[in-house]
Design a protein around this motif. Structure first.
Motif, PDB file in Angstrom:
ATOM      1  N   GLY A 134      41.774  46.175  30.514  1.00  0.00           N
ATOM      2  CA  GLY A 134      40.869  46.240  28.919  1.00  0.00           C
ATOM      3  C   GLY A 134      41.097  44.989  28.228  1.00  0.00           C
ATOM      4  O   GLY A 134      40.335  44.884  26.741  1.00  0.00           O
ATOM      5  N   ALA A 135      41.801  44.667  29.155  1.00  0.00           N
ATOM      6  CA  ALA A 135      42.669  43.152  28.275  1.00  0.00           C
ATOM      7  C   ALA A 135      41.212  42.413  27.666  1.00  0.00           C
ATOM      8  O   ALA A 135      40.640  41.958  29.389  1.00  0.00           O
ATOM      9  CB  ALA A 135      43.068  42.412  29.191  1.00  0.00           C
ATOM     10  N   THR A 136      41.161  41.476  27.335  1.00  0.00           N
ATOM     11  CA  THR A 136      39.905  41.227  27.079  1.00  0.00           C
ATOM     12  C   THR A 136      39.851  39.732  26.608  1.00  0.00           C
ATOM     13  O   THR A 136      38.815  39.192  27.343  1.00  0.00           O
ATOM     14  CB  THR A 136      38.740  41.460  25.547  1.00  0.00           C
ATOM     15  N   GLY A 137      40.765  38.573  26.987  1.00  0.00           N
ATOM     16  CA  GLY A 137      41.131  37.774  26.172  1.00  0.00           C
ATOM     17  C   GLY A 137      40.043  36.696  28.265  1.00  0.00           C
ATOM     18  O   GLY A 137      40.671  37.483  29.535  1.00  0.00           O
ATOM     19  N   PRO A 138      39.491  35.982  27.857  1.00  0.00           N
ATOM     20  CA  PRO A 138      38.655  35.024  28.612  1.00  0.00           C
ATOM     21  C   PRO A 138      39.677  35.155  29.661  1.00  0.00           C
ATOM     22  O   PRO A 138      39.498  35.019  31.061  1.00  0.00           O
ATOM     23  CB  PRO A 138      38.566  34.074  28.504  1.00  0.00           C
ATOM     24  N   VAL A 139      40.702  34.237  29.675  1.00  0.00           N
ATOM     25  CA  VAL A 139      41.802  33.641  31.164  1.00  0.00           C
ATOM     26  C   VAL A 139      42.161  34.935  31.672  1.00  0.00           C
ATOM     27  O   VAL A 139      42.955  34.122  33.017  1.00  0.00           O
ATOM     28  CB  VAL A 139      43.378  33.523  29.638  1.00  0.00           C
ATOM     29  N   VAL A 140      42.118  35.849  31.692  1.00  0.00           N
ATOM     30  CA  VAL A 140      42.392  37.468  32.769  1.00  0.00           C
ATOM     31  C   VAL A 140      41.452  37.052  34.306  1.00  0.00           C
ATOM     32  O   VAL A 140      42.310  37.402  34.950  1.00  0.00           O
ATOM     33  CB  VAL A 140      41.515  38.530  31.336  1.00  0.00           C
ATOM     34  N   THR A 141      39.858  36.695  33.790  1.00  0.00           N
ATOM     35  CA  THR A 141      39.045  36.770  34.666  1.00  0.00           C
ATOM     36  C   THR A 141      39.311  35.511  35.206  1.00  0.00           C
ATOM     37  O   THR A 141      38.308  35.247  36.319  1.00  0.00           O
ATOM     38  CB  THR A 141      37.975  37.319  33.961  1.00  0.00           C
ATOM     39  N   GLN A 142      39.822  34.787  34.383  1.00  0.00           N
ATOM     40  CA  GLN A 142      39.588  33.301  34.601  1.00  0.00           C
ATOM     41  C   GLN A 142      40.477  32.852  35.492  1.00  0.00           C
ATOM     42  O   GLN A 142      40.925  31.476  36.610  1.00  0.00           O
ATOM     43  CB  GLN A 142      40.076  31.948  33.350  1.00  0.00           C
ATOM     44  N   GLN A 143      41.508  33.969  36.028  1.00  0.00           N
ATOM     45  CA  GLN A 143      42.499  32.982  37.306  1.00  0.00           C
ATOM     46  C   GLN A 143      41.925  33.415  38.867  1.00  0.00           C
ATOM     47  O   GLN A 143      42.767  33.074  39.916  1.00  0.00           O
ATOM     48  CB  GLN A 143      43.626  34.700  37.462  1.00  0.00           C
ATOM     49  N   GLY A 144      41.257  34.505  38.630  1.00  0.00           N
ATOM     50  CA  GLY A 144      40.399  34.063  40.216  1.00  0.00           C
ATOM     51  C   GLY A 144      40.742  34.977  40.930  1.00  0.00           C
ATOM     52  O   GLY A 144      40.407  35.187  42.187  1.00  0.00           O
ATOM     53  N   SER A 145      41.442  35.867  40.341  1.00  0.00           N
ATOM     54  CA  SER A 145      41.731  36.696  41.834  1.00  0.00           C
ATOM     55  C   SER A 145      41.033  38.019  41.816  1.00  0.00           C
ATOM     56  O   SER A 145      39.859  38.801  40.741  1.00  0.00           O
ATOM     57  CB  SER A 145      43.060  38.287  40.586  1.00  0.00           C
ATOM     58  N   PRO A 146      40.777  38.307  42.925  1.00  0.00           N
ATOM     59  CA  PRO A 146      39.843  39.585  43.490  1.00  0.00           C
ATOM     60  C   PRO A 146      40.268  40.850  43.177  1.00  0.00           C
ATOM     61  O   PRO A 146      39.469  41.794  43.211  1.00  0.00           O
ATOM     62  CB  PRO A 146      39.813  39.107  45.242  1.00  0.00           C
ATOM     63  N   TRP A 147      41.636  40.661  42.669  1.00  0.00           N
ATOM     64  CA  TRP A 147      42.398  42.087  42.290  1.00  0.00           C
ATOM     65  C   TRP A 147      41.859  42.625  40.882  1.00  0.00           C
ATOM     66  O   TRP A 147      42.314  43.553  40.527  1.00  0.00           O
ATOM     67  CB  TRP A 147      43.609  42.154  42.960  1.00  0.00           C
ATOM     68  N   VAL A 148      41.972  41.601  40.144  1.00  0.00           N
ATOM     69  CA  VAL A 148      42.184  41.980  38.577  1.00  0.00           C
ATOM     70  C   VAL A 148      40.252  42.332  38.278  1.00  0.00           C
ATOM     71  O   VAL A 148      39.310  41.249  38.480  1.00  0.00           O
ATOM     72  CB  VAL A 148      41.867  40.757  38.246  1.00  0.00           C
TER      73      VAL A 148
END
Lengths: 386, 293, 332
Positions: A134-148
């Motif tokens: 539930g972390a909302t920082g854009p950086v979280v999904t900018q890592q390009g990880s398929p697991w997040v």
């Protein structure tokens, strides 16, 4: 005086003696009747423990429901919990490693904080375990990880929607910005700034605070002196409450809008009358007349008498539901199987919203703008990113 | 402009008064037993939780009874600390005792979450959000109460230490416990009393500042740090130093945040502190060679 | 305190320490799960930090609370230098040098400060460094931290990192003992026991104090580099000012002024909370109480306990070897 040399031999002995202290993990392959484990990595102790408690309560209800119906393909779901101390990278890496290797969970709920997720991005890939955060920082999904996977509205979208609302619907011209000086506040306000720039608005004043700031007089006065129409604040529940309360006391005229904190129970409790008029971009309010929310409220009250659900318990309940739905599709039920099944989800009706996977791992695509009226946040606008 | 300045300074003084109140506790224990109690801030938190979490929310006690009961409970707790933590460590190296208070701090914060839950508690106090107008600016009435309480407690502490037999016994104990004991002073009891009083002081601070924000397990952490800074700024062990140090630090924070940068306020406030210590290594009111073995 | 029969020569010690490191490297990956291996890696980094703190606090008797700041400066220095295209060894040396230079910059102006004044000053410094790491977004990427740092490509490889860390910690340990036993060590102890007398016999106290700050900071910087190599991610939260108290506690719980104490303290402080995790939300409360109990029963630290156990064994064997060493130790 202690002489270092004297103990050197002991150091060797201690080093060896330590080995049997920590028991090795017993690696066993799962059989059909074995329970399936999912993990929760969240803050369970210390100042952020409230979030961990909500995560636990939300997930527990979803897991109990499916276990009461006989589990998944005859296997019960078991929840393992590890304390990650919130925004603490070292503890979060330890917690996730424990859940992944020791408890052998196949999916994770959490970590909840951006500095808890980021150190774990490579670990999740290594252990092949998907996590729903539930972390909302854009950086979280900018890592390009398929697991997040993210089960809340990306701040990159939410902050932009809020800016659009205050500049177009409310016609704010002079805007002040406030944020809590953490990963969450910093990246949230960065999106707000970018969004304002896009609309050719320059913030007249930017102010920062920490979770320890208890008096906002100087900040509120500075906004007042700058003559703002309103302020956009990206912060946690407690500072949000204090800002609203103290603004009311100082009798300021400008409007206050911000992230979802400005609609949550802790904020409402602290702000008191000051909460009235505050606007928030969020996903969930318990007073939503929607039938799904109302039946969830009953379900929650039955499980935790005298308690009412709020955003985090609800979102993480949905997260557990998503994992369960993915498990039903996955074959075999492994981290990889669940990850694949999660990416196949296009339209899953949760309590907060309809979840659908998009490339970067974001699963939530709509939000609500609320305004507090007589102590209750009411929905003034439902908006979708598409 | 001037009106804003007055308001900023007033708020700074008021916030600083809370630091001073906690700093008085540091000073007291330091003067008595040469121990820096890093759990002092957590005693503030404990006082607030006992008062709000138990006495107000559970038992619905009237406010004055609430305050008295809370002070009694925390006084007993403080005496227990003297017996359970300080006493066994009285002859240990100073740093060992400091680390014991760090352990205590960790334990107290976590126990508070276990007992009262992690959600912040609200406390209206006697005045709620009443605000008063002073020199054309608006300020919470509670802040004035804190300033008043600070003045009273400081006077009491000064009188206690300088003009009573108990105070003389305390000072004698502080200077040389062994000699004091030989002179017939019941040092163990005196020390228990000092801890009880310092704990009540911290708890009172908690009770006074709770209505301004909220009660949470971490409320002592930053208060401890800033009160410690105030103690050092004023001069370690000095009662007027604790007072002045706290007030100055509060004003630096408030004015620095308004006139310079809220983002860099910690850098500014603690930078000023370092700078002052460069020029006056013993603090404002401190005496040189304060360090004790 | 002079050498007695139980003392090892530097060469023997080197063999013992290196042997211990190799043994740990061989045994631990076989007996510990991946998770406990990771905790062991973190423990080794903490040992480095506490060894560093030992110089200034244990040997020098100067209460520095800035170790977390040097930890952060080393980590960020290394990360940024590597990102600037420098090869790993150069970036590492640069980061340690940077850390040491900051150590000097902190040590020099704080020379006149004593006891708690120095403690607060260094704590304020730690807080300022943390805030700068958060606020200086252009350089540090702010509170989000820096992800996917290449390091030496071993981030998250707990077993391989164990060897790297064991090698570094073994060297750091031996270096500390070597310094403490050498001529510098004598002056250091003279400074701690009686600064005035030390000055009288010609010890340049100021230079010595600054030197201790510098070595201490260099160790902290090295630990920061190790953290980057292990995690591949850093953020200001790792180097928060509150964490400095953990290193202080490790040093004291282990035993001030003892290299072995640094090892014991770090192991206790890092491993025990992980072992207590089964207590769920109670574990940190329990751990806090444990710290109090350990300090109460062993105020001189765990190394003192090990030492006195060793002594009493020896005393039983050689009745003529009675001494009042333990008494001196308490005084220290």
């Amino acid at each position: 005086m202690l002489h270092p040399l004297r103990f050197s031999r002991r150091s060797l002995i201690k080093g060896i003696a330590l080995a049997p202290l920590a028991t090795p993990a017993i690696l066993s392959r799962a059989r059909a009747a074995d329970p399936i484990r999912i993990g929760i990595s969240g803050p369970m102790t210390g100042q952020f423990a409230q979030n961990g408690q909500w995560m636990k309560s939300g997930v527990a209800i979803a897991v109990k429901q499916v276990n009461d119906k006989g589990g998944i393909k005859g296997r019960m779901i078991e929840v393992r919990i590890a304390d990650d101390l919130g925004p603490n990278p070292t503890a979060a890496a330890n917690a996730v490693t424990k859940l992944a290797t020791q408890d052998e969970v196949v999916a994770l709920v959490g970590p909840h904080y951006t500095p808890g997720i980021l150190p774990n991005v490579p670990l999740l890939a290594k252990y092949k375990i998907p996590c729903l955060t539930g972390a909302t920082g854009p950086v979280v999904t900018q890592q390009g990880s398929p697991w997040v996977f993210r089960v809340r509205l990306n701040d990159a979208i939410g902050a932009d929607l809020l800016v659009k609302y205050v500049t177009e619907d409310l016609q704010w011209k002079k805007i002040g910005l406030g944020y809590v000086n953490t990963a969450f506040g910093q990246s949230g306000i960065a999106v707000v700034k970018a969004s304002l720039t896009k609309r050719n608005v320059e913030p007249v004043l930017v102010q920062a605070h920490t979770d320890a700031t208890k008096d906002y007089t100087s900040q509120i006065l500075a906004f007042q002196q700058a003559g703002v129409d309103g302020i956009i604040v990206w912060t946690d529940d407690q500072p949000a409450g204090l800002i609203a309360k103290q603004s009311k006391t100082l009798g300021v005229k400008f409007g206050i809008a911000g992230n979802t904190a400005f609609s949550q129970p802790i904020f409402l409790g602290l702000a008191g009358e000051g909460a009235d008029g505050c606007m928030a971009i969020g996903e969930f309010v318990k007073d939503n007349p929607d039938e799904r929310v109302q039946s969830w409220k009953k379900l929650y009250a039955a499980a935790y008498p005298g308690d009412e659900p709020e955003l985090y318990a609800t979102v993480y309940h949905d997260a557990a539901k998503l994992i369960i739905a993915a498990m039903q599709q996955a074959d075999p039920i492994t981290g990889e199987g669940i990850q694949r099944a999660l990416t196949a989800i296009r339209d899953f009706q949760g309590i907060v919203t309809r979840y659908g996977w998009t490339d970067n791992g974001d699963m939530t695509h709509s939000g609500i703008i609320t305004k507090v009226t007589r102590g209750k946040p009411e929905i003034v606008k439902v908006i979708s990113s598409s | 402009m001037l009106q804003t300045f007055v308001q900023i300074v007033l708020v700074g003084l008021a916030v600083g008064a809370a630091y001073s109140l906690v700093a008085l506790g540091y000073t007291l224990i330091w003067n008595a037993v040469s121990l820096v109690n890093f759990a002092q801030g957590d005693l503030v938190m404990l006082g607030a939780f006992v008062s709000v979490g138990w006495l107000a929310n559970r038992l619905g006690m009237p406010l004055w009874l609430n305050l008295i009961t809370m002070l009694v409970i925390l006084g007993i707790f403080g005496a227990a600390l003297a017996w359970g933590i300080y006493h066994p460590l009285r002859n240990a190296p100073q740093l060992s005792a400091i680390v014991a208070t760090l352990g205590l701090s960790m334990a107290l914060q976590n126990i508070a979450v276990i007992i009262w839950g992690p959600q912040p508690l609200n406390f209206a106090g006697p005045l709620g959000t009443t605000s008063v107008h002073l020199f054309g600016s608006t300020i919470y009435a509670q802040y004035l109460v804190i300033l008043a309480a600070l003045a009273v407690m400081m006077a009491i502490q000064h009188a206690l230490f300088q003009h009573t037999a108990l105070g003389r016994a305390m000072r004698a104990t502080a200077q040389d416990a062994e000699a004091a004991r030989l002179m017939g002073i019941p040092t163990a009891r005196i020390i228990a009393f000092i801890f009880a009083y310092a704990t009540m002081l911290a708890a009172l601070a908690g009770w006074l500042i709770a209505p301004l924000s909220y009660v949470s397990s971490d409320m002592g952490v930053n208060l401890s740090l800033r009160a410690f800074a105030a103690t050092i700024l004023g001069g370690f062990g000095s009662i007027p130093g604790a007072l002045v140090g706290g007030l100055i630090f509060g004003v630096i924070e408030s004015a620095g945040s308004f006139y310079i940068s809220s983002e860099y306020i910690d850098v500014i406030a603690f930078g000023v502190l370092i700078a002052v210590l460069m020029f006056r290594p013993q603090g404002i009111f401190g005496e040189l060679e304060l360090e004790r073995p | 305190m002079t050498a007695d029969g139980s003392m090892l020569t530097m060469r023997t010690l080197a063999i013992v320490v290196i042997g211990a490191a190799i043994l740990c490297g061989l045994i631990l990956p076989r007996s510990l799960s991946l998770y406990y291996l990771q905790v062991a890696d973190v423990t080794l980094i903490n040992i480095l930090l506490v060894l560093g703190l030992n110089f200034i606090l244990g040997f020098g008797g100067q209460m520095s609370l800035a170790q977390c700041a040097f930890f952060g400066i080393g980590a960020y220095g290394f990360t940024l230098l590597q990102a600037a295209g420098l090869p790993v060894p150069v970036a590492a040396v640069g980061a340690i040098a940077l850390s040491a230079m900051v150590g000097m910059a902190l040590g020099w102006p704080t020379l006149r400060l004593k006891g708690h004044y120095l403690a607060l000053c260094t704590l304020a410094f730690a807080l300022i460094v943390e805030r700068l790491l958060v606020n200086w977004e252009g350089l540090t990427n702010g509170a989000n931290g820096i992800t996917a740092i290449p390091g030496i490509g071993l981030a998250g490889e707990n077993d391989k990192m164990l060897w790297v860390l064991l090698a570094i910690v073994a060297c750091a340990y031996l270096l500390q003992v070597w310094i403490a036993n050498g001529p510098l060590g004598l002056r250091i102890r003279a400074l701690r026991d009686d600064p005035l007398a030390a000055q009288a016999i010609g010890v340049d106290i100021s230079r010595l104090k600054i030197m201790l700050f510098v070595i201490s900071a260099a160790y902290g910087g090295l630990a920061g580099i190790c953290y980057v190599l292990l995690r591949g991610y850093i953020s200001p939260d790792v180097f928060s000012w509150q964490s400095t108290f953990s290193y202080l506690a490790m040093a004291v719980v282990g035993g001030l002024g003892s290299s072995l104490g640094a090892v014991l303290g770090a192991i206790l402080y890092t491993f025990v909370p992980e072992l207590l995790r089964f207590m769920q939300e109670y574990y940190f409360a329990v751990f806090g109480v444990m710290v109090i109990l350990v300090i109460t029963f062993f105020p001189a630290g765990l190394s003192g306990l090990v030492l006195s156990a060793f002594r009493s064994l020896r005393r039983r064997g050689q009745s003529y070897a009675r001494s009042d060493v333990t008494h001196h130790e308490r005084a220290a």
